[in-house]
Design an enzyme around this catalytic site. Structure first.
Site, mmCIF file in Angstrom:
data_model
loop_
_atom_site.group_PDB
_atom_site.id
_atom_site.type_symbol
_atom_site.label_atom_id
_atom_site.label_comp_id
_atom_site.label_asym_id
_atom_site.label_seq_id
_atom_site.Cartn_x
_atom_site.Cartn_y
_atom_site.Cartn_z
ATOM 1 N N ASN A 48 0.834 -1.194 0.000
ATOM 2 C CA ASN A 48 0.000 0.000 0.000
ATOM 3 C C ASN A 48 0.872 1.247 0.000
ATOM 4 O O ASN A 48 1.946 1.289 0.609
ATOM 5 C CB ASN A 48 -1.027 0.001 1.143
ATOM 6 C CG ASN A 48 -0.451 -0.202 2.526
ATOM 7 O OD1 ASN A 48 0.601 -0.825 2.689
ATOM 8 N ND2 ASN A 48 -1.124 0.317 3.526
ATOM 9 N N GLU A 50 0.296 5.235 0.590
ATOM 10 C CA GLU A 50 -0.654 6.266 1.022
ATOM 11 C C GLU A 50 -0.201 7.643 0.543
ATOM 12 O O GLU A 50 0.910 7.816 0.027
ATOM 13 C CB GLU A 50 -0.812 6.201 2.547
ATOM 14 C CG GLU A 50 -1.372 4.858 2.974
ATOM 15 C CD GLU A 50 -1.668 4.755 4.464
ATOM 16 O OE1 GLU A 50 -1.217 5.631 5.238
ATOM 17 O OE2 GLU A 50 -2.349 3.779 4.838
ATOM 18 N N CYS A 59 -4.124 0.458 -2.498
ATOM 19 C CA CYS A 59 -3.991 -0.792 -1.748
ATOM 20 C C CYS A 59 -2.906 -1.691 -2.353
ATOM 21 O O CYS A 59 -2.610 -1.631 -3.559
ATOM 22 C CB CYS A 59 -5.304 -1.568 -1.777
ATOM 23 S SG CYS A 59 -6.643 -0.845 -0.836
ATOM 24 N N GLU A 61 -2.979 -4.966 -2.915
ATOM 25 C CA GLU A 61 -3.456 -5.963 -3.885
ATOM 26 C C GLU A 61 -3.591 -5.349 -5.278
ATOM 27 O O GLU A 61 -3.204 -5.942 -6.287
ATOM 28 C CB GLU A 61 -4.814 -6.533 -3.456
ATOM 29 C CG GLU A 61 -4.811 -7.211 -2.100
ATOM 30 C CD GLU A 61 -5.188 -6.278 -0.971
ATOM 31 O OE1 GLU A 61 -4.746 -5.108 -0.957
ATOM 32 O OE2 GLU A 61 -5.943 -6.714 -0.082
ATOM 33 N N CYS A 90 -10.017 -5.512 0.704
ATOM 34 C CA CYS A 90 -11.177 -4.619 0.668
ATOM 35 C C CYS A 90 -12.036 -4.913 -0.557
ATOM 36 O O CYS A 90 -11.630 -5.629 -1.481
ATOM 37 C CB CYS A 90 -10.722 -3.161 0.683
ATOM 38 S SG CYS A 90 -10.116 -2.570 -0.913
ATOM 39 N N CYS A 93 -10.496 -4.075 -4.013
ATOM 40 C CA CYS A 93 -9.488 -5.046 -4.449
ATOM 41 C C CYS A 93 -10.132 -6.363 -4.864
ATOM 42 O O CYS A 93 -9.679 -7.012 -5.816
ATOM 43 C CB CYS A 93 -8.464 -5.262 -3.341
ATOM 44 S SG CYS A 93 -7.402 -3.811 -3.087
HETATM 45 N N1 THU Z 1 -5.320 -1.561 2.472
HETATM 46 C C1 THU Z 1 -4.754 -2.392 1.542
HETATM 47 O O1 THU Z 1 -3.622 -2.171 1.098
HETATM 48 N N2 THU Z 1 -5.483 -3.450 1.122
HETATM 49 C C2 THU Z 1 -6.739 -3.761 1.543
HETATM 50 O O2 THU Z 1 -7.365 -4.650 1.005
HETATM 51 C C3 THU Z 1 -7.312 -3.034 2.672
HETATM 52 C C4 THU Z 1 -6.644 -1.758 3.016
HETATM 53 C C5 THU Z 1 -4.560 -0.402 2.917
HETATM 54 C C6 THU Z 1 -5.124 0.912 2.448
HETATM 55 C C7 THU Z 1 -4.575 1.858 3.495
HETATM 56 O O3 THU Z 1 -3.279 2.258 3.117
HETATM 57 C C8 THU Z 1 -4.486 1.000 4.750
HETATM 58 O O4 THU Z 1 -4.534 -0.332 4.327
HETATM 59 C C9 THU Z 1 -5.603 1.250 5.753
HETATM 60 O O5 THU Z 1 -6.840 1.172 5.153
#
Ligand code: THU
Length: 134
Positions: A48, A50, A59, A61, A90, A93
């Site tokens: 991920n 940000e 994300c 994935e 999520c 994804c």
């Molecule tokens: N996140 C992912 O990388 N994958 C997911 O399927 C769920 C959430 C990340 C997004 C964000 O940077 C952090 O987790 C918190 O939501």
């Protein structure tokens, strides 16, 4: 072409653990790593990433899927996703993975080395797909 039974689950989880160490998550503090195994045998990593403009964050994935497609792959065997507490992919994804098949194996792992196994279809039943576009 590798069959699903030949997927080295341990190696895939370890690749996701390594990807997670490269996560850029200064806002949530929730690092996620993903490792996507293409039918070619190549593993594509994602973490991920940000942003100070929060909605622009990506994300792990989806980062892995986009990396793989850009690398010329469109057929996938499995993806491992690693978080500290074994959080699941999520909805966004799940939908992006579903584009490439309901049979893709999903390994959901935590940093203690525990994981469980499911599929994209089980994570996103009755999903919308290209078939719905007619
Ligand atoms: N996140 C992912 O990388 N994958 C997911 O399927 C769920 C959430 C990340 C997004 C964000 O940077 C952090 O987790 C918190 O939501």
């Amino acid at each position: 072409m590798k069959a699903k039974t030949e997927v080295d689950r341990q190696a895939l989880v370890e690749a996701a653990v390594a990807a997670r160490e490269r996560a850029y998550a200064p806002y949530s503090g929730y690092a996620v790593g993903a490792a996507l195994l293409a039918e070619s045998g190549t593993i594509y990593a994602g973490c991920n990433v940000e942003n100070a403009v929060y909605p622009l964050s990506m994300c792990a994935e989806r980062a892995a899927v986009f990396q793989a497609v850009c690398g010329g792959e469109q057929r996938f065997e499995a993806i491992a996703v690693v978080t500290e507490n074994g959080g699941t992919p999520c909805g966004s994804c799940r939908q992006v993975l579903r584009e490439f098949g309901e049979e893709i194996v999903v390994l959901i792992a935590d940093t203690d080395g525990h994981w469980r196994e499911t599929t994209v279809g089980d994570l996103l039943p009755d999903s919308f797909s290209a078939a719905d576009l007619g």
